[in-house]
Write a protein that holds these residues in place. Structure first.
Motif, PDB file in Angstrom:
ATOM      1  N   UNK A 405       0.833  -1.209   0.000  1.00 23.55           N
ATOM      2  CA  UNK A 405       0.000   0.000   0.000  1.00 23.55           C
ATOM      3  C   UNK A 405       0.865   1.255   0.000  1.00 23.55           C
ATOM      4  N   UNK A 406       0.557   2.193  -0.888  1.00 28.18           N
ATOM      5  CA  UNK A 406       1.304   3.443  -1.003  1.00 28.18           C
ATOM      6  C   UNK A 406       0.408   4.668  -0.821  1.00 28.18           C
ATOM      7  N   UNK A 407      -0.794   4.448  -0.334  1.00 30.33           N
ATOM      8  CA  UNK A 407      -1.716   5.557  -0.132  1.00 30.33           C
ATOM      9  C   UNK A 407      -1.662   6.086   1.288  1.00 30.33           C
ATOM     10  N   UNK A 408      -2.562   7.003   1.644  1.00 27.96           N
ATOM     11  CA  UNK A 408      -2.564   7.610   2.980  1.00 27.96           C
ATOM     12  C   UNK A 408      -3.291   6.744   4.002  1.00 27.96           C
ATOM     13  N   UNK A 409      -2.952   6.944   5.278  1.00 31.93           N
ATOM     14  CA  UNK A 409      -3.735   6.339   6.355  1.00 31.93           C
ATOM     15  C   UNK A 409      -5.059   7.087   6.473  1.00 31.93           C
ATOM     16  N   UNK A 465      -2.837   2.139  -4.279  1.00 30.28           N
ATOM     17  CA  UNK A 465      -3.503   2.909  -3.235  1.00 30.28           C
ATOM     18  C   UNK A 465      -3.345   4.407  -3.369  1.00 30.28           C
ATOM     19  N   UNK A 466      -2.565   4.880  -4.342  1.00 29.90           N
ATOM     20  CA  UNK A 466      -2.382   6.325  -4.515  1.00 29.90           C
ATOM     21  C   UNK A 466      -3.686   7.026  -4.862  1.00 29.90           C
ATOM     22  N   UNK A 468      -6.260   6.981  -3.357  1.00 33.12           N
ATOM     23  CA  UNK A 468      -6.945   7.433  -2.141  1.00 33.12           C
ATOM     24  C   UNK A 468      -6.399   8.751  -1.591  1.00 33.12           C
ATOM     25  N   UNK A 469      -5.338   9.282  -2.186  1.00 31.69           N
ATOM     26  CA  UNK A 469      -4.757  10.530  -1.677  1.00 31.69           C
ATOM     27  C   UNK A 469      -5.801  11.640  -1.618  1.00 31.69           C
ATOM     28  N   UNK A 470      -6.464  11.870  -2.735  1.00 33.36           N
ATOM     29  CA  UNK A 470      -7.463  12.939  -2.789  1.00 33.36           C
ATOM     30  C   UNK A 470      -8.673  12.648  -1.929  1.00 33.36           C
ATOM     31  N   UNK A 471      -9.050  11.371  -1.820  1.00 33.01           N
ATOM     32  CA  UNK A 471     -10.214  10.991  -1.008  1.00 33.01           C
ATOM     33  C   UNK A 471      -9.951  11.282   0.460  1.00 33.01           C
ATOM     34  N   UNK A 472      -8.763  10.922   0.940  1.00 37.26           N
ATOM     35  CA  UNK A 472      -8.421  11.166   2.340  1.00 37.26           C
ATOM     36  C   UNK A 472      -8.319  12.664   2.613  1.00 37.26           C
ATOM     37  N   UNK A 473      -7.711  13.395   1.697  1.00 39.55           N
ATOM     38  CA  UNK A 473      -7.504  14.840   1.905  1.00 39.55           C
ATOM     39  C   UNK A 473      -8.822  15.600   1.956  1.00 39.55           C
ATOM     40  N   UNK A 474      -9.829  15.135   1.216  1.00 41.11           N
ATOM     41  CA  UNK A 474     -11.107  15.841   1.170  1.00 41.11           C
ATOM     42  C   UNK A 474     -12.121  15.314   2.180  1.00 41.11           C
TER      43      UNK A 474
END
Length: 595
Positions: A405-409, A465-466, A468-474
Motif C-alpha cells: 500500500x502506497x496511499x494515505x492512512x 492505493x495512490x 486514495x490521496x485525494x479521497x483522504x484529503x477531502x
C-alpha cells in the motif's frame, strides 16, 4: 577551701537551628538562616496585609474542603456526574475527622497525608473508570489495563496527531500527580484546622455522625439519592475485589483453557464436509447490533445490507445471519477475535495472554491441522511483531507493511478495506494453488473515530492505493467528529456501509462455487455511538454458493440474508467454534480436565 570551677560547656545549636555539617539529617550551612528569613518575611507580609492574609487562608481552607468532599463523592460513571451527587454526607469524612481529632500533632499529619493520598488515588481510579466505561463498556482493571493506556495514546496520535497525543499524555500524568499531592495537602490542612478548633470540631463531628445515622435509619433522600453515603468506601472495596477476582480468575481460566472438546481430534476428522472449499473468516471492526437497529444508523446500514443481499443472490450467493454476544465492547478487538476462534470467553488481557500462550485449538488452526488448506492472515491493523499468528494457525501473515500500500492512512486505519481485499485477491486468493485457502481477514475502515472514511472506487482503479490521496484529503477530519456524538453516529453508520459493501463486492467479483465467507463484527462501537444501555451483540453471517454449506446450519434457525431478524438466535461468541466444527462433520476428541 578550694573553689571548683565548672568546665566550660561547649556551645549548643539553637533549637531548630543548623546541625553539625556532615551529621545525619544536618541542614546545609545557611539553609536554616534562609528558611528563617522566608518565615519572617511571610509573617511580616501577614502583619502588613492582615485582611488579605485572612482571605487567602479562608479561601485555601474552603478549596481544601471542596476538593476532599468532591473526591469522596465523585462517582465512577460519567452518566452519574450530576450536582445532586455532591449534596450528600460521606461517612468517611466523619470517621476521618474523629480519628484526626484523637491523634497528636505528628501522627495526625502523617495520617491526614496518607488519607489524602489514598483519596487522590481513588479519584484517579474513578476517572479511569469513567473513561473505560465510556469507551470499553467496563471499569478499569488495576491489574491488567495499564498496557491499554499506551494503545489509547496511539489512538489519539492517529486521530488527532502526535503533538496532541504527547500533550494528552503529559496532561494525564500532571493531573494524576496533582490530584495525589493536592488531596494530601488539603487533608493535612483540614486536619490542622480541626486540631486548632478541637472542641467545636468534636461537636461538629458528633452532629454529622448523628445526622448520618439518622438519615440511614430513615432512608432520607434528595433528588432520588440517599443523603447518607459511603460511596468512597464502596468504590475502594470494589477496586480491591476486582484485583482479587482477577488474580483468582487467572488460575481458573488457565485450567479451563486446557479443556478442549476438539483438542485431540485428528486432522482427518476436522471439518470434513468443507474439504475443497476456500474459507474466508472476516471481522468487520466495530460492526455491532446498534448499526442495524439504532434509529440514526439503521436506515442506511439496513438499506446496504438488503441491497447487498440482493446483489449476492444475483451472483448465486445466499446467506444466513444471526447474533453473537461479544466478549468485549467499544474496543480491544483482539479479545473478540480470540473468543470467536478459540471457543473460550476471552474478556480481559490476562485471559488473552494465557490462551495465546497455550495450545487450545482455534477454528483457523483446525484448518491448518488437517493439512488440506493453505492458511493466511490479512492484517492491515498489525504494525509490529505478532507472535499470535502461530496460535491462530496462520502459515503466512500480511501486515500493514506487507500488502504494497502506497496511499494515505485513514486516521487509525492503515488502508481502506477495499484495498486490503484487492491485495488479498492479488497476493493469495487469486493465485493458482494445489490446496484450497483458509484466510482470516481483519477489516479496519470502520474503526473509530470514523473520519475520514474511504470511498468505494472502481476495483480496477485501486492500484497501489495512490488513488486514495485525494479521497483522504477531502474527507471529514477526526477532530470534527470525535467529540460530537450525533456526528459520530452518522459517520460510524457510513463506515459500516463502506466495509460491508467492500467485502460483499469482493465476494461478488472474485468468489467461486467453492468460496465460503463467514463475517461478523468483533464488538459494538463505544457507548457514545451505541448508547449507554446497548447490548454486546454483533451480527454474524455465513455466505456461500453451494447449498449444502447452508443446509448444514439449517437447524441454527438463522435469518435468510445479511440482516439478522430482531428475534434471531443470540449465542455467546465463544459458542461459535464448537457449533461450526460440529455442523461440518468434526468429531470430538476431548482433552483436559473439562473434557
Amino acid at each position: 577551701m578550694p573553689v571548683i570551677t565548672p568546665s566550660p560547656r561547649p556551645p549548643q545549636p539553637a533549637e531548630g537551628g543548623p546541625e553539625t555539617p556532615g551529621a545525619p539529617g544536618s541542614v546545609p550551612p545557611g539553609a536554616g538562616k534562609a528558611l528563617r528569613a522566608r518565615l519572617a518575611h511571610h509573617r511580616a507580609w501577614r502583619t502588613r496585609h492582615p485582611r488579605t492574609a485572612l482571605a487567602v487562608r479562608r479561601t485555601t481552607t474552603a478549596l481544601s474542603a471542596i476538593l476532599v468532599l468532591c473526591a469522596l463523592l465523585l462517582p465512577n460513571r460519567l452518566t452519574a456526574l450530576e450536582p445532586s451527587r455532591f449534596a450528600r454526607i460521606p461517612v468517611e469524612a466523619v470517621i476521618a475527622a474523629v480519628l484526626l481529632l484523637c491523634l497528636p500533632r505528628i501522627p495526625r499529619r502523617v495520617a491526614a497525608a496518607l488519607f489524602g493520598t489514598a483519596l487522590g488515588s481513588l479519584t484517579v481510579l474513578n476517572l479511569l473508570d469513567m473513561g473505560f466505561t465510556e469507551y470499553l463498556g467496563r471499569s478499569f482493571n488495576l491489574v491488567l489495563d495499564w498496557s491499554l493506556l499506551d494503545d489509547a495514546q496511539s489512538f489519539v496520535a492517529d486521530s488527532m496527531g502526535g503533538a496532541a497525543a504527547a500533550w494528552a499524555a503529559v496532561g494525564a500524568v500532571v493531573l494524576a500527580v496533582s490530584l495525589l499531592v493536592l488531596t494530601a495537602l488539603a487533608a493535612v490542612r483540614l486536619g490542622e484546622l480541626l486540631a486548632a478548633h478541637r472542641e467545636r470540631a468534636a461537636r461538629g463531628a458528633l452532629m454529622a455522625g448523628t445526622v448520618w445515622m439518622t438519615c440511614v435509619a430513615l432512608g432520607v433522600q434528595t433528588f432520588g439519592l440517599p443523603i447518607a453515603t459511603s460511596s468512597a468506601s464502596r468504590a475502594a472495596e470494589a477496586q480491591a475485589h476486582r484485583v482479587v477476582d482477577t488474580l483468582r480468575d487467572e488460575a481458573a481460566f488457565a485450567k479451563e483453557a486446557k479443556a478442549d472438546r476438539f483438542g485431540a481430534t485428528p486432522g482427518a476428522q476436522l471439518v470434513p464436509d468443507l474439504r475443497g472449499k476456500d474459507m474466508v473468516f472476516t471481522f468487520i471492526e466495530s460492526y455491532g447490533r446498534s448499526a442495524i437497529e439504532d434509529p440514526v444508523m439503521a436506515p442506511g446500514v439496513d438499506r446496504t445490507l438488503d441491497a447487498r443481499t440482493e446483489a449476492l443472490a444475483k451472483a448465486g450467493f445466499h446467506a444466513r445471519s444471526g447474533w453473537l454476544t461479544s466478549a468485549t465492547y467499544g474496543g480491544s478487538s483482539w479479545l473478540g477475535h480470540s473468543t470467536f476462534l478459540s471457543g473460550l470467553w476471552v474478556d480481559n488481557q490476562q485471559r488473552y495472554r494465557t490462551v495465546t500462550a497455550g495450545d487450545h485449538l482455534t477454528l483457523t488452526k483446525a484448518f491448518e491441522k488437517t493439512g488440506d488448506w493453505d492458511t493466511v492472515g490479512i492484517m492491515p491493523g498489525v504494525q509490529k511483531a505478532w507472535p499470535e499468528a502461530d496460535w491462530y494457525g496462520l502459515d503466512k501473515v500480511y501486515d500493514a507493511f506487507g500488502m504494497g500500500y502506497r496511499g494515505p492512512k485513514f486516521s487509525w486505519s492503515t488502508m481502506p478495506d477495499q484495498y486490503a481485499l484487492e491485495a488479498f485477491q492479488r497476493l493469495e486468493h487469486g493465485r493458482k494453488r494445489d490446496k484450497p485457502l483458509m484466510a482470516e481477514v481483519i477489516l479496519t475502515s470502520s474503526h473509530q473515530p470514523w473520519a475520514p472514511i474511504p470511498r468505494t472506487v472502481g476495483w480496477d482503479e485501486i492500484g497501489d492505493g495512490s488513488v486514495y490521496d485525494g479521497i483522504e484529503a477531502s474527507g471529514v477530519r477526526a477532530a470534527d467528529v470525535i467529540t460530537d456524538s450525533a456526528r459520530s453516529k452518522e459517520e460510524y453508520g457510513r463506515s459500516i456501509q463502506y466495509s460491508v459493501t467492500s467485502l460483499t463486492q469482493w465476494l461478488e467479483r472474485y468468489g467461486t462455487d467453492d468460496t465460503v465467507l463467514v463475517f461478523l463484527g468483533d464488538h459494538q462501537p463505544l457507548a457514545r455511538v451505541s448508547g449507554d444501555r446497548a447490548s454486546r451483540d454483533v451480527p454474524v453471517s455465513v455466505v456461500a454458493k453451494d447449498p449444502k454449506v447452508l443446509d448444514a446450519i439449517d437447524d441454527w434457525n438463522w435469518t435468510e440474508g445479511l440482516r439478522p431478524a430482531e428475534d434471531a438466535p443470540v449465542w455467546p461468541m465463544s459458542s461459535f467454534r464448537d457449533r461450526f466444527l460440529t455442523a461440518y462433520g468434526s468429531v470430538p476428541h476431548p482433552t483436559g480436565a473439562g473434557g
